[in-house]
Design a protein around this motif. Structure first.
Motif, PDB file in Angstrom:
ATOM      1  N   UNK A  16       0.880  -1.162   0.000  1.00 43.12           N
ATOM      2  CA  UNK A  16       0.000   0.000   0.000  1.00 43.12           C
ATOM      3  C   UNK A  16       0.919   1.213   0.000  1.00 43.12           C
ATOM      4  N   UNK A  17       0.768   2.061  -1.016  1.00 42.50           N
ATOM      5  CA  UNK A  17       1.677   3.187  -1.211  1.00 42.50           C
ATOM      6  C   UNK A  17       0.939   4.511  -1.100  1.00 42.50           C
ATOM      7  N   UNK A  18       1.631   5.497  -0.561  1.00 39.91           N
ATOM      8  CA  UNK A  18       1.114   6.858  -0.481  1.00 39.91           C
ATOM      9  C   UNK A  18       2.181   7.754  -1.091  1.00 39.91           C
ATOM     10  N   UNK A  19       1.772   8.678  -1.954  1.00 38.69           N
ATOM     11  CA  UNK A  19       2.743   9.510  -2.649  1.00 38.69           C
ATOM     12  C   UNK A  19       2.294  10.953  -2.766  1.00 38.69           C
ATOM     13  N   UNK A  20       3.276  11.819  -2.864  1.00 43.04           N
ATOM     14  CA  UNK A  20       3.000  13.168  -3.318  1.00 43.04           C
ATOM     15  C   UNK A  20       2.803  13.050  -4.834  1.00 43.04           C
ATOM     16  N   UNK A  21       1.754  13.647  -5.403  1.00 45.99           N
ATOM     17  CA  UNK A  21       1.536  13.517  -6.846  1.00 45.99           C
ATOM     18  C   UNK A  21       2.747  13.995  -7.659  1.00 45.99           C
ATOM     19  N   UNK A  22       3.199  13.162  -8.573  1.00 46.02           N
ATOM     20  CA  UNK A  22       4.403  13.498  -9.327  1.00 46.02           C
ATOM     21  C   UNK A  22       4.160  14.586 -10.380  1.00 46.02           C
ATOM     22  N   UNK A  23       2.887  14.897 -10.650  1.00 44.60           N
ATOM     23  CA  UNK A  23       2.599  15.989 -11.591  1.00 44.60           C
ATOM     24  C   UNK A  23       2.456  17.334 -10.877  1.00 44.60           C
ATOM     25  N   UNK A  24       2.687  17.331  -9.565  1.00 44.48           N
ATOM     26  CA  UNK A  24       2.614  18.530  -8.723  1.00 44.48           C
ATOM     27  C   UNK A  24       1.230  19.169  -8.674  1.00 44.48           C
ATOM     28  N   UNK A  25       0.206  18.464  -9.119  1.00 45.10           N
ATOM     29  CA  UNK A  25      -1.177  18.914  -8.978  1.00 45.10           C
ATOM     30  C   UNK A  25      -1.696  18.415  -7.632  1.00 45.10           C
ATOM     31  N   UNK A  26      -2.749  19.035  -7.094  1.00 41.53           N
ATOM     32  CA  UNK A  26      -3.296  18.559  -5.815  1.00 41.53           C
ATOM     33  C   UNK A  26      -3.812  17.118  -5.922  1.00 41.53           C
TER      34      UNK A  26
END
Length: 130
Positions: A52-62
């Protein structure tokens, strides 16, 4: 069937505190921390061959929750379903649908709970009844 599930977050530190508490109910250890090649922080919770992964969006959108999606976690008893829900709510989740308990569904009897995490992702705890 699945190798992993990844969701986005707008606050990786808050998400880590939340999921460390909630997933501990299921015996899931603290995450592996990662920073991808674009500098975005990610958390990987490893358990019984699943991730189970949690990430900051890599496209820098919310980040935002997908409407109609649910992420279900296996619980091993009706009591664990209730504890999973209670710990989530105590850590800032929003309880949704009916209270945790037994449901008679088209796929059999099961104990279920539902809540929205800090970013609005719909999470389910489920224990199938015999």
């Amino acid at each position: 069937m699945f190798s992993h599930i990844m969701i986005g977050t707008n606050n990786i530190e808050s998400s880590e505190r939340f999921y460390n508490s909630v997933l501990a109910v299921l015996g899931i250890n603290k995450p592996v921390h990662d920073i991808n090649d674009t500098g975005h922080k990610r958390l990987f919770y490893l358990h019984d061959g699943s991730v189970f992964c949690i990430t900051q969006p890599i496209n820098d959108e919310p980040a935002h929750a997908a409407n109609g999606s649910t992420i279900g976690f296996v619980c091993h008893s009706p009591e664990q379903v209730k504890e999973f829900h209670a710990v989530a709510v105590a850590n800032g989740a929003t309880s949704i649908e009916t209270p945790p308990g037994l449901r008679n569904t088209s796929t059999g009897n099961m104990h279920l709970c539902y809540f929205l995490d800090l970013d609005g992702h719909k999470i389910c705890g489920m224990c199938r009844s015999e």
